[in-house]
Design a protein around this motif. Structure first.
Motif, PDB file in Angstrom:
ATOM      1  N   THR A 187       0.830  -1.196   0.000  1.00  0.00           N
ATOM      2  CA  THR A 187       0.000   0.000   0.000  1.00  0.00           C
ATOM      3  C   THR A 187       0.870   1.252   0.000  1.00  0.00           C
ATOM      4  O   THR A 187       2.040   1.218   0.382  1.00  0.00           O
ATOM      5  CB  THR A 187      -0.926   0.025   1.233  1.00  0.00           C
ATOM      6  N   ASP A 188       0.286   2.358  -0.435  1.00  0.00           N
ATOM      7  CA  ASP A 188       1.015   3.625  -0.454  1.00  0.00           C
ATOM      8  C   ASP A 188       0.780   4.388   0.855  1.00  0.00           C
ATOM      9  O   ASP A 188       0.199   3.852   1.815  1.00  0.00           O
ATOM     10  CB  ASP A 188       0.609   4.478  -1.660  1.00  0.00           C
ATOM     11  N   GLY A 189       1.212   5.636   0.896  1.00  0.00           N
ATOM     12  CA  GLY A 189       1.087   6.434   2.105  1.00  0.00           C
ATOM     13  C   GLY A 189      -0.336   6.689   2.535  1.00  0.00           C
ATOM     14  O   GLY A 189      -0.596   7.013   3.704  1.00  0.00           O
ATOM     15  N   ASN A 190      -1.287   6.536   1.613  1.00  0.00           N
ATOM     16  CA  ASN A 190      -2.694   6.718   1.939  1.00  0.00           C
ATOM     17  C   ASN A 190      -3.386   5.414   2.329  1.00  0.00           C
ATOM     18  O   ASN A 190      -4.599   5.391   2.546  1.00  0.00           O
ATOM     19  CB  ASN A 190      -3.436   7.343   0.749  1.00  0.00           C
ATOM     20  N   GLY A 191      -2.603   4.325   2.391  1.00  0.00           N
ATOM     21  CA  GLY A 191      -3.171   3.024   2.706  1.00  0.00           C
ATOM     22  C   GLY A 191      -3.881   2.378   1.542  1.00  0.00           C
ATOM     23  O   GLY A 191      -4.593   1.380   1.713  1.00  0.00           O
ATOM     24  N   GLU A 192      -3.685   2.928   0.331  1.00  0.00           N
ATOM     25  CA  GLU A 192      -4.340   2.375  -0.852  1.00  0.00           C
ATOM     26  C   GLU A 192      -3.441   1.369  -1.570  1.00  0.00           C
ATOM     27  O   GLU A 192      -2.213   1.488  -1.546  1.00  0.00           O
ATOM     28  CB  GLU A 192      -4.713   3.509  -1.816  1.00  0.00           C
ATOM     29  N   SER A 364      -6.527  -2.539   6.925  1.00  0.00           N
ATOM     30  CA  SER A 364      -5.261  -1.947   6.481  1.00  0.00           C
ATOM     31  C   SER A 364      -5.181  -1.667   4.998  1.00  0.00           C
ATOM     32  O   SER A 364      -4.170  -1.153   4.510  1.00  0.00           O
ATOM     33  CB  SER A 364      -4.092  -2.863   6.878  1.00  0.00           C
ATOM     34  N   THR A 365      -6.217  -2.021   4.224  1.00  0.00           N
ATOM     35  CA  THR A 365      -6.151  -1.875   2.766  1.00  0.00           C
ATOM     36  C   THR A 365      -7.371  -1.147   2.228  1.00  0.00           C
ATOM     37  O   THR A 365      -8.506  -1.493   2.555  1.00  0.00           O
ATOM     38  CB  THR A 365      -6.042  -3.244   2.078  1.00  0.00           C
TER      39      THR A 365
END
Length: 425
Positions: A187-192, A364-365
């Motif tokens: 995931t990236d910094g936005n949790g995406e 978390s995702t």
């Protein structure tokens, strides 16, 4: 703009989806990931390849018709008869009084032991007296009827079709990671969702594939893959397996000189307690199966081709001789291949073709909105994986790319709340 897409599972649903995705986005942004050391080593390579247009219930009827016509279109445009054995087929029900038992099977009951999916056929048209397949052994008192209208059933060799679709994908620029298995999402910094980590099962080296769109088409292993990638999810993806043994045979009564008359699909019953199904193929082969089990253990996907059970093969060979043999002491059937495959099934008998809701992925995702991202699934087609493959690839690609789907598949959506209620009860 093309958003990077990873497809987990390079069976016929996976390669079909990649094929249709690649028509509307940069193929280099599409990755197929397959853990088996041998491609198409389960149902995609070992299924019968029987196609039907109108053997389906309301939730599948539009998808079934779309897929059937797509099979025909693709064959016409790409030499399907020569390349993967596409041929119209005459479908028949056969009852031999000397060997058959009285089957009370229903068309929607094929998952249970000893039942036949032929009962899902929409029509019984007429007797085939004098027109039966030359390769079928006829006995006194038997009965044979046509149960498909002209132009509504067909036949392919699924392994050859899969190989064609994969070749076309690779030719366009789609990437294949093989053999490799998924390890975790990134995931990236936005949790995406931003990527997936995979492990090469030969070198055991790990690498990362960027993706904002993840598609799970792992057949009977779909639930396992989801659990590995989303361990915090409270969801269980209810994909189980139905194991099926099969034989590919050669008979002197089915040969190239007869192929212009078309292929046949034959459904019958036998006193061994199962309902054999057999399909003649372009190229002189006859596929023979119908001995299924929902209790055989599912092997690890990375193990590759499953080893058939000896006792099941003995049973299948004997029934094949009863129905297709010459009736003489000398058996003139040649066994070309013996196989065991695992077909993905759901408890309710229809597949899942859907986007997962972010809340079902675990805390978390998350995924990007609309066509920019998402986690998708297509699995659970049961005995209709080959028949439904191209239509599924079409609508799943449309769904992933945010386009309007060619047919309504909302009835096949995955409802996490419904699943939780089902398993709670």
């Amino acid at each position: 703009m093309s958003f990077p897409t990873v497809i987990l599972g390079a069976g016929i649903i996976g390669v079909s989806t990649a094929y249709y995705l690649s028509e509307h986005q940069d193929p280099a942004t599409i990755h197929l990931v397959e853990p088996s050391p041998e491609l198409f080593s389960s149902a995609s390579g070992f299924a019968g390849g029987f196609l039907a247009k109108d053997w389906f219930g309301p939730s599948l009827s539009a998808l079934g018709a779309l897929s059937f016509e797509e099979h025909r279109r693709l064959a016409e445009e790409h030499g399907g008869r020569e390349t993967w054995g596409y041929s119209p087929a005459t479908c028949v029900s056969y009852a031999a009084s000397a060997i058959a038992h009285d089957s009370q099977a229903r068309g929607d009951d094929w998952l249970r032991s000893g039942t036949s999916r032929a009962d899902a056929a929409p029509v019984v048209l007429d007797s085939l007296s004098g027109k039966s397949p030359t390769w079928l052994r006829r006995v006194d008192g038997d009965h044979i009827e046509r149960i498909s209208d002209e132009g509504t059933t067909a036949q392919v060799d699924p392994l050859l079709l899969c190989q064609f679709l994969l070749r076309e994908c690779l030719k366009r620029g789609v990437k294949l990671q093989h053999p490799a298995k998924p390890v975790a999402v990134v995931t990236d910094g936005n949790g995406e969702l931003a990527g997936i980590r995979i492990t090469d099962t030969k070198s055991f080296t790990e690498s990362k594939l960027p993706c904002t769109r993840l598609v799970i088409t792992a057949g009977s292993w779909t639930g396992q893959v989801f659990q590995i990638l989303f361990p915090q999810s409270k969801l269980e993806v209810p994909i189980k397996s139905l194991a099926g043994h099969s034989l590919v045979l050669k008979s002197p009564r089915w040969h190239a000189g007869l192929e212009n008359n078309g292929c046949h699909a034959i459904f019958t019953a036998h006193n061994e307690g199962f309902c054999p199904e057999m399909f003649s193929r372009i190229g002189g082969h006859i596929y023979f199966a119908g001995l299924n089990s929902s209790t055989l253990p599912l092997p690890d996907a990375a193990e590759g081709k499953a080893t058939p059970y000896a006792e099941n093969l003995v049973q299948l060979r004997q029934v094949a001789r009863d129905i297709l043999g010459s009736g003489t002491i000398e058996d003139d059937l040649e066994i070309v291949r013996e196989g065991l495959c695992f077909r993905p099934i759901t408890p309710w008998g229809t597949p899942i073709i859907s986007r997962f809701r972010d809340e079902d992925l675990g805390v978390s995702t998350a995924t990007r909105p609309g066509a920019e991202g998402g986690v998708f699934v297509a699995a659970g087609h049961g005995p209709w994986g080959i028949a439904m493959s191209l239509g599924t690839g079409v609508v799943l690609a449309e769904m992933v790319q945010g386009r309007e789907t060619s047919v309504d598949v909302s009835g096949l959506a995955f409802d996490g709340d419904r699943m939780r209620e089902l398993y709670a009860n």
